[in-house]
Motif scaffolding. Structure first.
Motif, PDB file in Angstrom:
ATOM      1  N   VAL A  31      13.167   8.350  -1.987  1.00 55.74           N
ATOM      2  CA  VAL A  31      12.736   9.699  -2.312  1.00 55.74           C
ATOM      3  C   VAL A  31      11.638   9.628  -3.366  1.00 55.74           C
ATOM      4  CG1 VAL A  31      14.980  10.731  -1.760  1.00 55.74           C
ATOM      5  CG2 VAL A  31      14.502   9.969  -4.115  1.00 55.74           C
ATOM      6  N   SER A  32      11.051  10.788  -3.630  1.00 57.21           N
ATOM      7  CA  SER A  32      10.035  10.871  -4.671  1.00 57.21           C
ATOM      8  C   SER A  32      10.250  12.181  -5.424  1.00 57.21           C
ATOM      9  CB  SER A  32       8.647  10.835  -4.024  1.00 57.21           C
ATOM     10  OG  SER A  32       7.643  10.934  -5.011  1.00 57.21           O
ATOM     11  N   ASN A  33      10.016  12.152  -6.714  1.00 51.92           N
ATOM     12  CA  ASN A  33      10.103  13.355  -7.547  1.00 51.92           C
ATOM     13  C   ASN A  33      11.489  13.984  -7.572  1.00 51.92           C
ATOM     14  OD1 ASN A  33       7.232  13.468  -8.306  1.00 51.92           O
ATOM     15  ND2 ASN A  33       6.916  13.792  -6.122  1.00 51.92           N
ATOM     16  N   HIS A  34      12.523  13.203  -7.302  1.00 54.79           N
ATOM     17  CA  HIS A  34      13.880  13.737  -7.348  1.00 54.79           C
ATOM     18  C   HIS A  34      14.475  13.515  -8.743  1.00 54.79           C
ATOM     19  CE1 HIS A  34      13.414  14.285  -3.122  1.00 54.79           C
ATOM     20  NE2 HIS A  34      14.702  14.412  -2.842  1.00 54.79           N
ATOM     21  N   PRO A  80       0.745   5.720 -12.948  1.00 52.23           N
ATOM     22  CA  PRO A  80       1.112   4.719 -13.957  1.00 52.23           C
ATOM     23  C   PRO A  80       0.149   4.673 -15.134  1.00 52.23           C
ATOM     24  CG  PRO A  80       0.174   3.649 -12.017  1.00 52.23           C
ATOM     25  CD  PRO A  80       0.417   5.088 -11.641  1.00 52.23           C
ATOM     26  N   LEU A  81      -1.105   5.114 -14.885  1.00 53.33           N
ATOM     27  CA  LEU A  81      -2.113   5.142 -15.954  1.00 53.33           C
ATOM     28  C   LEU A  81      -2.308   6.566 -16.474  1.00 53.33           C
ATOM     29  CD1 LEU A  81      -4.671   2.746 -14.194  1.00 53.33           C
ATOM     30  CD2 LEU A  81      -2.953   2.155 -15.937  1.00 53.33           C
ATOM     31  N   GLY A  82      -1.333   7.427 -16.176  1.00 55.19           N
ATOM     32  CA  GLY A  82      -1.468   8.824 -16.600  1.00 55.19           C
ATOM     33  C   GLY A  82      -2.551   9.554 -15.825  1.00 55.19           C
ATOM     34  N   GLN A  83      -2.929   9.009 -14.670  1.00 56.81           N
ATOM     35  CA  GLN A  83      -3.959   9.587 -13.790  1.00 56.81           C
ATOM     36  C   GLN A  83      -5.293   9.777 -14.510  1.00 56.81           C
ATOM     37  OE1 GLN A  83      -2.070  13.155 -12.071  1.00 56.81           O
ATOM     38  NE2 GLN A  83      -1.712  11.958 -10.220  1.00 56.81           N
ATOM     39  N   GLY A  84      -5.494   9.072 -15.614  1.00 58.70           N
ATOM     40  CA  GLY A  84      -6.729   9.259 -16.369  1.00 58.70           C
ATOM     41  C   GLY A  84      -6.774  10.606 -17.080  1.00 58.70           C
ATOM     42  N   GLU A 109      -9.322  -5.705 -11.557  1.00 57.15           N
ATOM     43  CA  GLU A 109      -8.729  -5.694 -12.907  1.00 57.15           C
ATOM     44  C   GLU A 109      -7.244  -5.318 -12.852  1.00 57.15           C
ATOM     45  OE1 GLU A 109     -11.037  -3.203 -15.600  1.00 57.15           O
ATOM     46  OE2 GLU A 109      -9.196  -2.560 -16.578  1.00 57.15           O
ATOM     47  N   ASN A 110      -6.918  -4.313 -12.043  1.00 54.64           N
ATOM     48  CA  ASN A 110      -5.528  -3.838 -11.988  1.00 54.64           C
ATOM     49  C   ASN A 110      -4.602  -4.856 -11.321  1.00 54.64           C
ATOM     50  OD1 ASN A 110      -6.485  -1.529 -13.177  1.00 54.64           O
ATOM     51  ND2 ASN A 110      -6.456  -0.289 -11.318  1.00 54.64           N
ATOM     52  N   PHE A 111      -5.183  -5.798 -10.587  1.00 54.97           N
ATOM     53  CA  PHE A 111      -4.375  -6.835  -9.924  1.00 54.97           C
ATOM     54  C   PHE A 111      -4.186  -8.050 -10.837  1.00 54.97           C
ATOM     55  CE2 PHE A 111      -3.644 -10.124  -6.567  1.00 54.97           C
ATOM     56  CZ  PHE A 111      -2.586  -9.494  -5.919  1.00 54.97           C
ATOM     57  N   ILE A 170       0.854  -1.191   0.000  1.00 49.57           N
ATOM     58  CA  ILE A 170       0.000   0.000   0.000  1.00 49.57           C
ATOM     59  C   ILE A 170       0.889   1.240   0.000  1.00 49.57           C
ATOM     60  CG2 ILE A 170      -1.874   1.240   1.187  1.00 49.57           C
ATOM     61  CD1 ILE A 170      -2.700  -1.638   0.442  1.00 49.57           C
ATOM     62  N   ASP A 171       0.559   2.196  -0.877  1.00 48.87           N
ATOM     63  CA  ASP A 171       1.320   3.441  -0.972  1.00 48.87           C
ATOM     64  C   ASP A 171       0.454   4.607  -0.524  1.00 48.87           C
ATOM     65  OD1 ASP A 171       3.883   4.747  -2.458  1.00 48.87           O
ATOM     66  OD2 ASP A 171       2.107   5.993  -2.755  1.00 48.87           O
ATOM     67  N   THR A 172       0.822   5.208   0.634  1.00 50.22           N
ATOM     68  CA  THR A 172       0.104   6.388   1.106  1.00 50.22           C
ATOM     69  C   THR A 172       1.116   7.495   1.367  1.00 50.22           C
ATOM     70  OG1 THR A 172      -1.509   7.239   2.718  1.00 50.22           O
ATOM     71  CG2 THR A 172       0.045   5.603   3.537  1.00 50.22           C
ATOM     72  N   ASP A 213      13.237   5.872  -6.201  1.00 51.38           N
ATOM     73  CA  ASP A 213      12.736   7.212  -6.507  1.00 51.38           C
ATOM     74  C   ASP A 213      11.360   6.989  -7.115  1.00 51.38           C
ATOM     75  OD1 ASP A 213      12.385   9.900  -6.999  1.00 51.38           O
ATOM     76  OD2 ASP A 213      14.122  10.126  -8.335  1.00 51.38           O
ATOM     77  N   GLN A 214      10.353   7.583  -6.494  1.00 47.09           N
ATOM     78  CA  GLN A 214       8.967   7.455  -6.988  1.00 47.09           C
ATOM     79  C   GLN A 214       8.665   8.680  -7.841  1.00 47.09           C
ATOM     80  OE1 GLN A 214       4.604   7.833  -5.005  1.00 47.09           O
ATOM     81  NE2 GLN A 214       5.795   6.141  -4.186  1.00 47.09           N
ATOM     82  N   ILE A 215       8.529   8.477  -9.140  1.00 47.68           N
ATOM     83  CA  ILE A 215       8.413   9.591 -10.082  1.00 47.68           C
ATOM     84  C   ILE A 215       7.179   9.437 -10.967  1.00 47.68           C
ATOM     85  CG2 ILE A 215      10.886  10.083 -10.168  1.00 47.68           C
ATOM     86  CD1 ILE A 215      11.003   8.419 -12.792  1.00 47.68           C
TER      87      ILE A 215
HETATM   88  P1  NAD Z   1      -3.126   6.448 -11.701  1.00 48.07           P
HETATM   89  O1  NAD Z   1      -2.345   6.562 -12.952  1.00 48.07           O
HETATM   90  O2  NAD Z   1      -3.053   5.216 -10.883  1.00 48.07           O
HETATM   91  O3  NAD Z   1      -4.614   6.805 -12.118  1.00 48.07           O
HETATM   92  C1  NAD Z   1      -5.675   6.656 -11.248  1.00 48.07           C
HETATM   93  C2  NAD Z   1      -6.949   6.946 -12.026  1.00 48.07           C
HETATM   94  O4  NAD Z   1      -6.996   6.100 -13.181  1.00 48.07           O
HETATM   95  C3  NAD Z   1      -8.171   6.590 -11.200  1.00 48.07           C
HETATM   96  O5  NAD Z   1      -8.613   7.714 -10.501  1.00 48.07           O
HETATM   97  C4  NAD Z   1      -9.162   6.139 -12.252  1.00 48.07           C
HETATM   98  O6  NAD Z   1      -9.816   7.267 -12.738  1.00 48.07           O
HETATM   99  C5  NAD Z   1      -8.301   5.594 -13.354  1.00 48.07           C
HETATM  100  N1  NAD Z   1      -8.246   4.113 -13.348  1.00 48.07           N
HETATM  101  C6  NAD Z   1      -7.689   3.296 -12.412  1.00 48.07           C
HETATM  102  N2  NAD Z   1      -7.803   2.000 -12.783  1.00 48.07           N
HETATM  103  C7  NAD Z   1      -8.442   2.004 -13.983  1.00 48.07           C
HETATM  104  C8  NAD Z   1      -8.837   0.976 -14.855  1.00 48.07           C
HETATM  105  N3  NAD Z   1      -8.581  -0.299 -14.594  1.00 48.07           N
HETATM  106  N4  NAD Z   1      -9.452   1.344 -16.012  1.00 48.07           N
HETATM  107  C9  NAD Z   1      -9.700   2.635 -16.302  1.00 48.07           C
HETATM  108  N5  NAD Z   1      -9.332   3.646 -15.503  1.00 48.07           N
HETATM  109  C10 NAD Z   1      -8.710   3.341 -14.343  1.00 48.07           C
HETATM  110  O7  NAD Z   1      -2.748   7.748 -10.834  1.00 48.07           O
HETATM  111  P2  NAD Z   1      -2.425   8.050  -9.324  1.00 48.07           P
HETATM  112  O8  NAD Z   1      -3.466   7.586  -8.404  1.00 48.07           O
HETATM  113  O9  NAD Z   1      -2.099   9.495  -9.261  1.00 48.07           O
HETATM  114  O10 NAD Z   1      -1.080   7.240  -9.072  1.00 48.07           O
HETATM  115  C11 NAD Z   1      -1.022   6.016  -8.367  1.00 48.07           C
HETATM  116  C12 NAD Z   1      -0.459   6.224  -6.986  1.00 48.07           C
HETATM  117  O11 NAD Z   1       0.807   6.883  -7.058  1.00 48.07           O
HETATM  118  C13 NAD Z   1      -1.277   7.173  -6.102  1.00 48.07           C
HETATM  119  O12 NAD Z   1      -2.456   6.607  -5.633  1.00 48.07           O
HETATM  120  C14 NAD Z   1      -0.265   7.489  -5.041  1.00 48.07           C
HETATM  121  O13 NAD Z   1      -0.151   6.416  -4.136  1.00 48.07           O
HETATM  122  C15 NAD Z   1       0.990   7.663  -5.876  1.00 48.07           C
HETATM  123  N6  NAD Z   1       1.247   9.080  -6.248  1.00 48.07           N
HETATM  124  C16 NAD Z   1       2.389   9.652  -5.808  1.00 48.07           C
HETATM  125  C17 NAD Z   1       2.694  10.955  -6.138  1.00 48.07           C
HETATM  126  C18 NAD Z   1       3.976  11.559  -5.659  1.00 48.07           C
HETATM  127  O14 NAD Z   1       4.180  12.762  -5.809  1.00 48.07           O
HETATM  128  N7  NAD Z   1       4.852  10.771  -5.090  1.00 48.07           N
HETATM  129  C19 NAD Z   1       1.824  11.725  -6.935  1.00 48.07           C
HETATM  130  C20 NAD Z   1       0.642  11.120  -7.380  1.00 48.07           C
HETATM  131  C21 NAD Z   1       0.377   9.800  -7.046  1.00 48.07           C
END
Ligand code: NAD
Length: 278
Positions: free
Chosen positions: A138-141, A189-193, A241-243, A44-46, A160-162
């Motif tokens: 670290v992250s974002n370095h 990883p999914l471009g945050q949608g 699905e993601n698992f 788990i990443d928080t 490094d978490q980027i």
């Molecule tokens: P992500 O790329 O995981 O995208 C999440 C979004 O993608 C969800 O809100 C949902 O809308 C969509 N999604 C997820 N599963 C899907 C699926 N199977 N099909 C279609 N759409 C789907 O982005 P994230 O949450 O920003 O990144 C993952 C994790 O990285 C975060 O939860 C957090 O733990 C970490 N994070 C770290 C930093 C940092 O600065 N270190 C910044 C952002 C996120």
């Protein structure tokens, strides 16, 4: 299903696939993490700034899963890098998480204008030595920040978490990690949608060829490149699905086609730039 692990420079193993909880509201975090643990996630990443460490901790406590089967990461927020603040911050995070130690503690951003990231790194070394985090990173370095940390302390971060996805790959950070044994974790990883990844022809073709979703194809691309990922969702079917990304393998040509998505001019970035986030 057993998730493969990656060995960190601390000697500890991290599950290569985890569950992220960025933007999961505090009251929803317990439910989301409980579901993720039911599905089989053990990583788990928080972060302190997500304000949901209590919910994560409650889910862990109620799960009854042995502590040594879990891998828990949290992060030091930017306003606590100076002086002895990191020591107070980790104790507050551990209290909220109901844990004696975390598996990985990260400095969240370098915030270079404040120039406290090297101090924060020295405190994380002390936190590791005190047994409060098994591994530190670290992250974002960027490489320039990483060079500074190593010059000041001689200690290479475990990770490094980027921001990293097909449209924004930060190859210079990956190369730095290859040269030093530091692992790369992808956030977004999914471009945050936010980036139109799933419609991209290379992603769509790979997904279709293997009978999986575009999200699964992108996660598989990360995994086959050795990257650690923790996609976020609060939707049970997407959590499942993601698992479910270990029953197929992309061909080398499919990996290369997805790698070629990066426009190479930085325009694929969806989050903040580390030099500008202060
Ligand atoms: P992500 O790329 O995981 O995208 C999440 C979004 O993608 C969800 O809100 C949902 O809308 C969509 N999604 C997820 N599963 C899907 C699926 N199977 N099909 C279609 N759409 C789907 O982005 P994230 O949450 O920003 O990144 C993952 C994790 O990285 C975060 O939860 C957090 O733990 C970490 N994070 C770290 C930093 C940092 O600065 N270190 C910044 C952002 C996120």
């Amino acid at each position: 299903m057993t998730v493969p692990t990656v060995k960190l420079n601390s000697g500890y193993e991290i599950p290569q696939l985890g569950f992220g909880v960025f933007l999961v509201p505090p009251h929803e975090a317990e439910k989301a993490v409980t579901e993720a643990l039911e599905v089989g996630y053990r990583h788990i990443d928080t972060a302190a700034i997500y304000k949901n460490e209590e919910g994560v901790g409650a889910a862990i406590a109620k799960s009854g899963i042995a502590r040594d089967e879990l891998f828990i990461t949290t992060k030091l927020w930017n306003d606590r890098q100076a002086g002895e603040e990191p020591h107070s911050a980790i104790r507050e995070s551990l209290d909220k998480l109901q844990l004696d130690y975390v598996d990985l503690y990260l400095t969240h951003w370098p915030t270079p204008e404040k120039d406290t990231y090297s101090n924060a790194w020295q405190k994380l070394i002390e936190i590791r030595d005190a047994g409060l985090s098994r591994s530190i990173g670290v992250s974002n370095h960027l490489p320039e920040h990483l060079d500074r940390l190593v010059a000041d302390t001689g200690v290479v971060p475990a990770v490094d978490q980027i921001e990293l996805h097909p449209a924004y790959q930060q190859q210079n950070v990956i190369d730095w990690g290859r040269a030093t044994g530091m692992r790369i974790e992808s956030w977004g990883p999914l471009g945050q949608g936010k980036y139109p990844l799933f419609e991209n022809p290379a992603v769509a073709a790979a997904a279709e060829a293997h009978g999986v979703s575009p999200a699964q194809a992108v996660l598989r691309w990360h995994l086959q490149r050795g990257i650690i990922v923790f996609p976020k969702s609060v939707n049970r079917s997407r959590i499942e699905e993601n698992f479910d990304v270990f029953g197929f393998e992309l061909t080398a040509a499919e990996v290369d086609a997805i790698t070629a998505i990066d426009p190479q001019d930085g325009s694929g970035r969806v989050g903040s730039h580390p030099l500008e986030f202060n």
